[in-house]
Design a protein around this motif. Structure first.
Motif, short mmCIF file in Angstrom:
data_model
loop_
_atom_site.label_atom_id
_atom_site.label_comp_id
_atom_site.label_asym_id
_atom_site.label_seq_id
_atom_site.Cartn_x
_atom_site.Cartn_y
_atom_site.Cartn_z
N GLU A 138 2.81 1.60 3.02
CA GLU A 138 2.20 1.59 1.69
C GLU A 138 1.20 2.73 1.55
OE1 GLU A 138 -0.37 -1.39 -1.26
OE2 GLU A 138 0.22 -2.06 0.75
N ILE A 139 0.40 2.96 2.59
CA ILE A 139 -0.57 4.06 2.56
C ILE A 139 0.15 5.40 2.43
CG2 ILE A 139 -2.26 5.30 3.98
CD1 ILE A 139 -3.14 2.54 5.07
N LYS A 140 1.27 5.55 3.14
CA LYS A 140 2.04 6.79 3.05
C LYS A 140 2.62 6.97 1.65
CE LYS A 140 5.62 9.41 5.48
NZ LYS A 140 6.48 9.49 6.69
N PHE A 141 3.11 5.89 1.05
CA PHE A 141 3.69 5.99 -0.29
C PHE A 141 2.61 6.34 -1.33
CE2 PHE A 141 5.30 3.99 -4.27
CZ PHE A 141 6.42 4.79 -4.42
N VAL A 142 1.42 5.80 -1.17
CA VAL A 142 0.33 6.13 -2.08
C VAL A 142 -0.04 7.61 -1.94
CG1 VAL A 142 -2.14 5.74 -2.53
CG2 VAL A 142 -0.60 3.79 -2.26
N ARG A 143 0.00 8.14 -0.72
CA ARG A 143 -0.23 9.58 -0.54
C ARG A 143 0.82 10.38 -1.29
NH1 ARG A 143 -1.11 8.56 5.11
NH2 ARG A 143 0.87 9.61 5.58
N TRP A 144 2.08 9.90 -1.24
CA TRP A 144 3.15 10.60 -1.98
C TRP A 144 2.88 10.56 -3.48
CZ3 TRP A 144 6.91 8.55 -5.42
CH2 TRP A 144 7.90 9.48 -5.82
N LEU A 145 2.44 9.42 -3.99
CA LEU A 145 2.11 9.33 -5.41
C LEU A 145 1.00 10.31 -5.79
CD1 LEU A 145 2.29 5.45 -5.93
CD2 LEU A 145 3.89 7.14 -6.82
#
Length: 249
Positions: A27-34
């Motif tokens: 989830e933290i990685k996906f938020v960085r992508w966003l």
């Protein structure tokens, strides 16, 4: 499309699985992508299975996921258009995203046009030939009476049961074996070819298969599967001219 802006597509994050710790890391990685894509995103399409399980009671939703939900609220509030297509793991989504995040929710594939390019976009579950066991189960799950019965379960019980089945039952997951089957056996490719025979499209964009795929199905039309955020961490981006797959590291 606005000049220098892009359209982004991602799917199959399955937050909540297989463990809270592993889910939090992804989830933290996906938020960085966003955060990465928001600098030039005109729109972001989330193509389903953002959660490994999601059910909306009248006064409750599954706890957790505050990082990704907060980020989606921020993007939506900033004027970036975000669209959500329900997948087979979050097919019980109702009005929460629309009311809380101002994100429209779609339950079937939908056509969009960007820069005179025609897209057919969806999650992909239950489309095309085969997958009959899942298609029967989906009819049961989406039946209004089934959903009414499920709401009578206390959320602590209902969510625990659903999370267990989501991980253990291959019919619910809809994914028997995550391997490329060959173009002639990929049922989303067959579905796209059938739709192409009915109307001209430039791009068919789906998730669900957990495989990043780019397949030219005619001289002008391409099928793209966005992969997942469990193994591949891939996404698709349309720059106004071409749709391509990329990997986020």
């Amino acid at each position: 499309m606005t000049v220098n802006k892009k359209i982004y597509f991602a799917s199959d994050q399955h937050f909540g699985a297989p463990t809270a710790k592993q889910s939090r890391e992804r989830e933290i990685k996906f938020v960085r992508w966003l955060d990465f894509v928001k600098t030039d995103a005109e729109a972001i399409f989330l193509l389903g299975d953002l959660f490994d399980f999601w059910f909306e009671y009248k006064k409750a939703v599954p706890k957790g996921f505050v990082r990704v939900l907060g980020k989606l609220a921020e993007l939506s509030d900033s004027g970036i258009k975000v669209y959500f297509f329900v997948g087979n793991h979050d097919l019980w989504m109702q009005s929460y995203f629309e009311e809380e995040l101002a994100i429209p929710v779609f339950y079937q594939p939908k056509e969009f046009i960007f820069n005179n390019k025609t897209f057919l976009i969806g999650h992909g579950d239950g489309l095309g030939p085969g997958d009959k066991g899942y298609k029967r189960m989906k009819k049961v799950f989406t039946n209004p009476f089934s959903k009414w019965l499920y709401r009578w379960l206390h959320p602590d019980i209902g969510i625990r049961i659903a999370q267990y089945l989501s991980l253990k039952n291959k019919l619910i997951s809809g994914v028997e074996d995550v391997k490329f089957l060959g173009e002639e056996n990929e049922w989303l490719v067959q579905y796209s070819k059938k739709k192409l025979a009915e109307k001209a499209y430039d791009y068919f964009v789906f998730g669900h298969r957990h495989l990043p795929l780019e397949i030219q199905i005619s001289k002008k039309a391409k099928y793209v599967n966005t992969g997942d955020w469990i193994t591949h961490f891939t996404y698709a981006v349309f720059d106004g001219e071409q749709l391509t797959l990329k990997k986020y590291n």
